[in-house]
Design an enzyme around this catalytic site. Structure first.
Site, PDB file in Angstrom:
ATOM      1  N   PRO A 153       0.806  -1.215   0.000  1.00 44.31           N
ATOM      2  CA  PRO A 153       0.000   0.000   0.000  1.00 44.31           C
ATOM      3  C   PRO A 153       0.838   1.263   0.000  1.00 44.31           C
ATOM      4  CG  PRO A 153      -0.012  -1.054   2.162  1.00 44.31           C
ATOM      5  CD  PRO A 153       1.078  -1.652   1.374  1.00 44.31           C
ATOM      6  N   GLU A 154       0.457   2.195  -0.833  1.00 43.81           N
ATOM      7  CA  GLU A 154       1.061   3.518  -0.857  1.00 43.81           C
ATOM      8  C   GLU A 154       0.049   4.495  -0.264  1.00 43.81           C
ATOM      9  OE1 GLU A 154       2.887   4.312  -4.714  1.00 43.81           O
ATOM     10  OE2 GLU A 154       2.756   2.200  -5.222  1.00 43.81           O
TER      11      GLU A 154
END
Length: 274
Positions: free
Chosen positions: A2-3
């Site tokens: 996840p960013e």
DNA sequence: AATTGTACCTGTCAGC
DNA sequence: TGCTGACAGGTACAAT
């Protein structure tokens, strides 16, 4: 995994479900994700505490608990939170279970086991390594084109390397770095110091616009990512270069290149991005 | 000081 | 069918 847009979406999905809920019990199936304190202390400290608030900083989730505690979580590549009823089957790689009221559970699932948990006094948040060194939030007023320009000056490193550096800007990862550089029409290996004023302006706009669009579409689901309700994101349908090596560029029709930079897959259009 | 390479761990997929 | 190797939304630490 996840960013920034994915972590923001996870945060938004968990706030209505866990805030105000008490942790009745913590089940530890695998303790390798817990950095501090010792797993048994971690477990003991959390039991009876209440989730009061949840915030995001860069790619970190900050759970604020009663007792002036903060649980700082980084999901790294494959960490997920699932909010489920107790009766739901336990998935493989479920390492932690936070048992809440009304037979609900918050479960932490992480096949690659890279994620990290730090349970610390809220007063110590500003001392936590990694968290304390983060650069500005790119979607806040702390992030300005002037500040970006200063960060680029006199640097020889490639621009993609700088975008991935959490000390410069918090929250950009490999997918969004490639998408931002396509948007800004900048080659990923361009030396930071050689960027023109126009390129820096496009880069600034690209960072803000691409991350905002990622949040609008609730993140990018390519293989693992889901939010706290196990919902997939939609931004994978709008990617221009990431994962599109060999396909035609949407802007000019040239073939998208997939190469490797600093050990990371890197996607770009050799015509549009100079 | 600044940058790059390696390690951490499991799953998946392409090629033989 | 396997098997093998490369690769995967990230970062800490070691090595240059």
């Amino acid at each position: 995994m996840p960013e920034l847009p994915e972590v923001e979406t996870i945060k938004n999905s968990l706030i209505p479900t866990i805030i105000g809920q008490k942790i009745n019990q913590v089940i530890i199936n695998y303790n390798g994700n817990i950095r501090q304190p010792e797993p048994l202390v971690f477990q003991k400290l959390l039991e009876g505490k209440v989730f009061l608030d949840l915030q995001r900083r860069g790619k970190y989730l900050l759970f604020f608990l009663s007792g002036d505690l903060a649980m700082v979580v980084h999901l790294r590549m494959t960490g997920q939170f699932h909010y489920l009823k107790r009766k739901e089957p336990i998935k493989k790689h479920t390492h932690l279970i936070f048992c809440l009221s009304h037979k609900n559970e918050l479960r932490y699932v992480d096949p690659r086991k890279f994620g990290t948990f730090d349970l610390i006094p809220q007063a110590d948040l500003h001392t936590l390594k990694g968290l304390k060194d983060l650069g500005p939030e790119p979607l806040s007023s702390d992030f300005t084109s002037t500040g970006l320009k200063e960060a680029l000056q006199n640097k020889k490193r490639p621009i993609k390397s700088l975008l991935l550096d959490q000390k410069i800007i918090a929250g950009i990862g490999n997918i969004y770095a490639d998408e931002i550089l396509f948007h800004a029409q900048i080659h990923p290996e361009t030396n930071c110091g050689k960027l023109t004023h126009e390129q820096i302006q496009r880069l600034y706009q690209g960072i803000v616009q691409v991350l905002t669009l990622g949040i609008t579409h609730r993140g990018t689901s390519i293989r693992d990512y889901v939010d706290g309700e196990q919902e997939q994101g939609g931004f994978q349908n709008f990617l221009q270069v990431y994962g599109r090596g060999g396909e035609p560029c949407s802007r000019c029709g040239a073939v998208i290149i997939k190469g490797k930079m600093m050990g990371r897959g890197t996607h770009y259009c050799s015509i549009c991005q100079q």
